[in-house]
Design an enzyme around this catalytic site. Sequence first.
Site, short mmCIF file in Angstrom:
data_model
loop_
_atom_site.label_atom_id
_atom_site.label_comp_id
_atom_site.label_asym_id
_atom_site.label_seq_id
_atom_site.Cartn_x
_atom_site.Cartn_y
_atom_site.Cartn_z
N GLU A 61 8.66 15.33 16.37
CA GLU A 61 9.17 15.21 15.00
C GLU A 61 8.46 16.23 14.11
O GLU A 61 7.24 16.22 14.00
CB GLU A 61 8.90 13.79 14.48
N GLY B 114 6.36 4.45 8.70
CA GLY B 114 5.54 5.67 8.80
C GLY B 114 5.70 6.28 10.18
O GLY B 114 6.70 6.04 10.87
N SER B 115 4.73 7.06 10.58
CA SER B 115 4.84 7.78 11.85
C SER B 115 4.53 6.86 13.04
O SER B 115 3.86 5.84 12.88
CB SER B 115 3.86 8.96 11.85
N GLU C 205 9.05 0.62 11.22
CA GLU C 205 10.10 1.63 11.00
C GLU C 205 9.44 2.98 11.17
O GLU C 205 8.71 3.43 10.28
CB GLU C 205 10.68 1.51 9.59
N GLY D 86 1.86 3.89 13.52
CA GLY D 86 2.44 2.61 13.98
C GLY D 86 1.65 2.04 15.14
O GLY D 86 1.39 0.82 15.20
N CYS E 80 13.29 10.16 8.22
CA CYS E 80 12.96 9.70 9.57
C CYS E 80 14.12 9.87 10.54
O CYS E 80 13.92 10.18 11.70
CB CYS E 80 12.53 8.25 9.50
N LYS F 117 0.88 -1.19 0.00
CA LYS F 117 0.00 0.00 0.00
C LYS F 117 0.91 1.23 0.00
O LYS F 117 1.48 1.58 1.02
CB LYS F 117 -0.88 -0.03 1.25
#
Length: 496
Positions: A399, A242-243, A264, A247, A298, A189
């Site tokens: 972040e 992703g974030s 990740e 997650g 990231c 995706k």
Amino acid sequence: MTVDVRTARHPFLDGKAKRMLIDGKWVEAASGKTFDTINPATGEVLAAVAEGDAEDIDRAVAAARRAFEGPWAKFKPYERQNLLLKLAALVEAHFDELAELDTLDMGAPIRRTKGGRQRALGMLRYYAGQATAIHGETIENSLPGEYVSFTLKEPVGVVGAIIPWNGPLGATIWKLGPALATGCTVVLKPAEEAPLTPLRMGELCLQAGVPPGVVNIVPGYGETAGAALARHAGVDKVAFTGSHLTGQKVVEASAGNLKRLSLELGGKSPDVVFADADLEAAAPGAGMAVFANSGQICSAGTRLFVERRIYDEFTERVAAYGRSLRVGDGSDPQTEVGPLVSEAQLERVTGYLATGRQEGARPLSGGERLTEGALASGYFVPPTVFADVRDTMRIAQEEIFGPVISAIPFTDIEEVIRRANATTFGLGSGVWTRDVGKAHRLARAIRAGSVWINCYQAMDPAMPFGGYKMSGYGREGGKQHVEEYLNVKAVWIRTA
Ligand code: NAD
């Protein structure tokens, strides 16, 4: 063939709506819906893309399951290796085109996306090598009687791969490579902001001879297609990038069938500059640790800890370096810093710029959105260095995912170790020093998945990358990555 990306003429952008790849065929969404993907440098629509949702994910997972249980299961390691090598050859032949698509869809400077050539090809060829290096062990046991005991390594099954937009080609390879090496099947995706390169990679997979259903690509939104994949009972593992907030949702969604996960996630990585460092190298090094990809990395070294006696001089050097960088449309070969990926990302980053000022931080460079001339229709934020940052400020804790450095002074090594680790994240970190003792101490003391000393963001397919703490778990790259796609089975044979 080199494409004129400035006018967005690209062979993949043929004016037709892009379909999704399910079971080796290019199909429309079951709902018939599409969404637009846009060029963040100009705001122009690049293409309409099939908008997958739960029904399409169902179709793709069913195809991936059939493929996993079908002829693909009989592919020998050598055959999977060969497929990966063919895919690598195709990516090599079409590399410029893929890099240009990344630039158009998510904005990164063309010199950056084209500069990723060796890494992309190296990754595919590394996974090709891993395909024939999978092995269990024969283990001596101490049971009375006679038993032979050994382990087998087997593919985990159907993998749901969910990726972000900040490096579509690299992220796609990082998911498909280990799956093809181990004999898994995948439903990928892509991020809704940048689905084009993953779709083009789907075409190259078919051209390489990847059997139907082994690689399926379903674009769509996170809350619909992404969430459906994360909770699907037919998926054995989710590999998510992703974030940390998403997650956490993926972890919750995985509970239904306790699927395996690798995560990740994001970071707020410390980059520590000692007064004894080679400051000529450290200033651009610390700058590009954040300004590269407009800070949309990231592991960006966004908390810049600078030894107090060089703080003013060094932060000014980094700010001057930031001011020297050319900001513009990523498809211009002169551009060093491109736009942010979307209007939403622009709002997020400019929101943090305002917060930083309100909290009392002082911008030495940048600090405002750029709207002059051709930049007006894109999402441009210049390299920004905030001085006078305190650890407790939001810009030092959260972040931002934009080209924003929060520069913080420190006095001694014990103190900076403590403060560098005072974060919920643990992805990247940097240390700039000529003192080998300090370098080794920090390499061990910093709680993060990567420590870069006198460099930043060095990567190699053979080296693992991943997080501590809320930056996630599991590793991508290296032997560990392939292990994430394998189950270990214990086999016992009583021989007497
Ligand atoms: P995001 O978490 O918003 O989205 C990532 C992906 O998850 C997208 O494909 C999105 O559609 C999907 N998604 C969204 N909601 C979902 C849900 N409820 N269930 C399942 N999937 C869902 O992140 P982003 O804004 O696309 O990317 C930026 C983030 O990714 C940053 O935090 C960055 O640090 C992180 N990142 C981490 C790494 C790494 O290797 N550690 C690499 C790149 C980016």
